[in-house]
Design a protein around this motif. Structure first.
Motif, PDB file in Angstrom:
ATOM      1  N   ILE A   1      68.120  18.326  73.679  1.00 18.28           N
ATOM      2  CA  ILE A   1      68.951  19.438  74.139  1.00 18.28           C
ATOM      3  C   ILE A   1      68.900  19.480  75.674  1.00 18.28           C
ATOM      4  O   ILE A   1      67.953  18.968  76.285  1.00 18.28           O
ATOM      5  CB  ILE A   1      68.513  20.799  73.547  1.00 18.28           C
ATOM      6  CG1 ILE A   1      67.066  21.141  73.934  1.00 18.28           C
ATOM      7  CG2 ILE A   1      68.681  20.808  72.043  1.00 18.28           C
ATOM      8  CD1 ILE A   1      66.656  22.553  73.550  1.00 18.28           C
ATOM      9  N   ALA A   2      69.912  20.090  76.255  1.00 20.56           N
ATOM     10  CA  ALA A   2      69.976  20.231  77.706  1.00 20.56           C
ATOM     11  C   ALA A   2      69.445  21.609  78.088  1.00 20.56           C
ATOM     12  O   ALA A   2      69.885  22.624  77.564  1.00 20.56           O
ATOM     13  CB  ALA A   2      71.404  20.065  78.188  1.00 20.56           C
TER      14      ALA A   2
ATOM     15  N   SER B   1      71.055  20.507  84.764  1.00 20.72           N
ATOM     16  CA  SER B   1      70.247  20.523  83.535  1.00 20.72           C
ATOM     17  C   SER B   1      69.562  19.182  83.354  1.00 20.72           C
ATOM     18  O   SER B   1      69.899  18.199  84.014  1.00 20.72           O
ATOM     19  CB  SER B   1      71.121  20.849  82.320  1.00 20.72           C
ATOM     20  OG  SER B   1      72.142  19.894  82.197  1.00 20.72           O
ATOM     21  N   THR B   2      68.594  19.165  82.477  1.00 20.07           N
ATOM     22  CA  THR B   2      67.876  17.943  82.157  1.00 20.07           C
ATOM     23  C   THR B   2      67.769  17.816  80.641  1.00 20.07           C
ATOM     24  O   THR B   2      67.746  18.826  79.924  1.00 20.07           O
ATOM     25  CB  THR B   2      66.479  17.939  82.820  1.00 20.07           C
ATOM     26  OG1 THR B   2      65.865  16.678  82.602  1.00 20.07           O
ATOM     27  CG2 THR B   2      65.588  19.031  82.275  1.00 20.07           C
ATOM     28  N   ALA B   3      67.745  16.595  80.162  1.00 15.67           N
ATOM     29  CA  ALA B   3      67.636  16.348  78.720  1.00 15.67           C
ATOM     30  C   ALA B   3      66.177  16.509  78.297  1.00 15.67           C
ATOM     31  O   ALA B   3      65.283  15.901  78.887  1.00 15.67           O
ATOM     32  CB  ALA B   3      68.126  14.957  78.389  1.00 15.67           C
TER      33      ALA B   3
END
Length: 178
Positions: free
Chosen positions: A113-114, A102-104
């Motif tokens: 949010i991720a 995931s990425t922020a």
């Protein structure tokens, strides 16, 4: 006949230097083969053996077919491990699970949010958590596989028929005998 002649020979036949060299060689051989020394092993005599679970984390492993590699590892009963360049042998692969990538993503209201990472090159990378299980000697300083201590942060190399990669230990659990 004299004990030592003018040329330094005992009884006129053997050089005293040869006798001294032979005595030194005999003492070295005695010291190597007959005198018990310390073994150099990390494991201690009388240490108890208990089952131990070790969690290792794999981050960013690249493969042309990561799903097939993951299934190979997950369906393996055992894998070979190498700890600090010392082959240990086979351990049981108890569990393997994929970790999400995931990425922020910052939001308009200022929160973060991720979300799943959309980069296409990540289709060829793999993050997973693998649980290994085997019996280890339990010492005052922790579990020992072979002659190698296993603690959080220990680098462990996994070696199978189709893979060989390094991992990092993230958890070590000593189980009670069942």
């Amino acid at each position: 006949m004299t004990l030592l002649d003018a040329k330094g020979r005992l009884f006129g036949k053997v050089s005293i230097l040869d006798v001294a060299a032979a005595l030194i060689i005999l003492m070295v051989l005695f010291g190597i083969f007959l005198y018990p020394g310390t073994s150099g092993s990390v494991a201690q005599v009388g240490a108890t053996t208990k089952p131990v679970e070790v969690d290792v984390m794999v981050r960013g492993l690249t493969s042309s077919d990561p799903e097939r590699l993951f299934e190979t590892i997950k369906n393996s009963d055992t894998t070979n491990i190498i700890i600090r360049n010392q082959p240990y042998g086979q351990v049981k692969v108890k569990n393997a699970q994929l970790l999400p990538r995931s990425t922020a993503v910052p939001q308009p209201d200022g929160t973060v949010i991720a979300l799943p990472d959309p980069r296409p090159e990540l289709n060829y990378t793999l993050d997973m958590l693998i649980t290994l299980e085997d019996d280890a000697q339990i010492t005052d300083s922790g579990p020992v596989f072979g002659n190698s201590k296993v603690k959080v942060g220990t680098q462990i190399e996994l070696d199978g028929d189709l893979y060989n990669f390094n991992t990092s230990t993230v958890d070590v659990r000593v189980l009670e005998d069942s």
